[in-house]
Design a protein around this motif. Sequence first.
Motif, mmCIF file in Angstrom:
data_model
loop_
_atom_site.group_PDB
_atom_site.id
_atom_site.type_symbol
_atom_site.label_atom_id
_atom_site.label_comp_id
_atom_site.label_asym_id
_atom_site.label_seq_id
_atom_site.Cartn_x
_atom_site.Cartn_y
_atom_site.Cartn_z
ATOM 1 N N HIS A 151 0.830 -1.196 0.000
ATOM 2 C CA HIS A 151 0.000 0.000 0.000
ATOM 3 C C HIS A 151 0.871 1.255 0.000
ATOM 4 O O HIS A 151 2.085 1.185 0.239
ATOM 5 N N PRO A 152 0.266 2.416 -0.261
ATOM 6 C CA PRO A 152 1.054 3.657 -0.227
ATOM 7 C C PRO A 152 1.794 3.823 1.101
ATOM 8 O O PRO A 152 1.223 3.606 2.172
ATOM 9 N N GLY A 153 3.047 4.177 1.005
ATOM 10 C CA GLY A 153 3.892 4.322 2.191
ATOM 11 C C GLY A 153 4.727 3.084 2.476
ATOM 12 O O GLY A 153 5.739 3.163 3.173
ATOM 13 N N ASP A 154 4.301 1.936 1.940
ATOM 14 C CA ASP A 154 5.057 0.703 2.154
ATOM 15 C C ASP A 154 6.317 0.694 1.280
ATOM 16 O O ASP A 154 6.393 1.358 0.247
ATOM 17 N N GLY A 208 4.535 0.792 6.007
ATOM 18 C CA GLY A 208 4.855 2.215 6.032
ATOM 19 C C GLY A 208 4.940 2.805 7.424
ATOM 20 O O GLY A 208 5.715 3.730 7.662
ATOM 21 N N ASN A 209 4.161 2.278 8.364
ATOM 22 C CA ASN A 209 4.200 2.847 9.717
ATOM 23 C C ASN A 209 5.501 2.515 10.441
ATOM 24 O O ASN A 209 5.829 3.138 11.452
ATOM 25 N N LEU A 210 6.259 1.550 9.937
ATOM 26 C CA LEU A 210 7.536 1.190 10.545
ATOM 27 C C LEU A 210 8.695 1.999 9.983
ATOM 28 O O LEU A 210 9.743 2.119 10.621
ATOM 29 N N SER A 237 11.498 6.441 4.581
ATOM 30 C CA SER A 237 11.026 6.346 3.199
ATOM 31 C C SER A 237 10.597 7.712 2.667
ATOM 32 O O SER A 237 10.805 8.022 1.491
ATOM 33 N N THR A 238 10.018 8.546 3.526
ATOM 34 C CA THR A 238 9.642 9.904 3.109
ATOM 35 C C THR A 238 10.878 10.710 2.746
ATOM 36 O O THR A 238 10.901 11.447 1.754
ATOM 37 N N LEU A 239 11.932 10.557 3.543
ATOM 38 C CA LEU A 239 13.181 11.247 3.248
ATOM 39 C C LEU A 239 13.745 10.786 1.907
ATOM 40 O O LEU A 239 14.212 11.595 1.101
ATOM 41 N N PHE A 240 13.668 9.473 1.649
ATOM 42 C CA PHE A 240 14.199 8.972 0.385
ATOM 43 C C PHE A 240 13.412 9.503 -0.807
ATOM 44 O O PHE A 240 13.993 9.972 -1.790
#
Length: 283
Positions: free
Chosen positions: A65-68, A116-118, A123-126
């Motif tokens: 899912h998005p964020g994963d 994504g919650n982990l 991942s946002t930084l990347f």
Amino acid sequence: MNAGTINMSIINELSEYVTLRMSSYLEQTHDSDWMEHKSHSDYDLWFITAGSVKITIDGIEHIAHPGDVVFFYPDMPYTASTTGELCRFVYIHFDFSIAEQKRILGEFQLPGIISGNLIQEESTLFTSSYQRFKQISGPPGSPLYLKASLLLVIAKILELHGQGMYHGEFLKDQKPRKIEGSLEVLQNVFPYVDANLHRAIRVNELADIAGVSEKYFISLFKKILGITPGQYINQIKMNRARDYLYEKKYTIQQIAGFLGYPDPFTFSKAFKKFYNVPPSKFE
């Protein structure tokens, strides 16, 4: 200490020998008709930014899912497709090695979908550094920023795995594929070195623990880690010396004794050779 913990600790101990090489990277958007069946020759990470992706490996379906973040190992066949109108993700192919060991991550159960919650911060930084990198006139240093952010993601995945918070499901109950010259051969050597840093450690002792001849052990050790047993022992001693100095609780004479040096002078000489500064001025 179990073998998995020992193996994970090696990445910490030999972090100075880590090499990360990015080979290709791209943001892709696919519509509802997209499907691909592939495997890649290097490590592959997907950062899902929109929609969901169905990934099938060995007949088992997984949904990202998005964020994963999705982690594929080299030569891992998969089928991927969208689950809705579209999906979008940034992918990056890379190699991660310690010294000459280019498949070191194959020792661990990492391939799978990291929730994504982990890994949200990393991942946002990347993904933001990727967008910055892809600008026509990207800021100076943006390629290094992208590489650094990828290393941070990998470090976070290793941390989650080492803490038992993430276990890659793509391999199911299989053990990670052992590379030629696996760390498993040395699993009893590493804690032995740790427990005997206070004295001189002979290579034939380590060979006996590994259950092989001394000549073969030296060759095998260098093949697995890219350094000699002597270099490894020195690295661990210098790591510990640095830690003791940071604690500011021990004299140089005490640290020399902890690490098996006959006197403070011999220790200081070895320390300066390694860090280019004497222990008395190390900060």
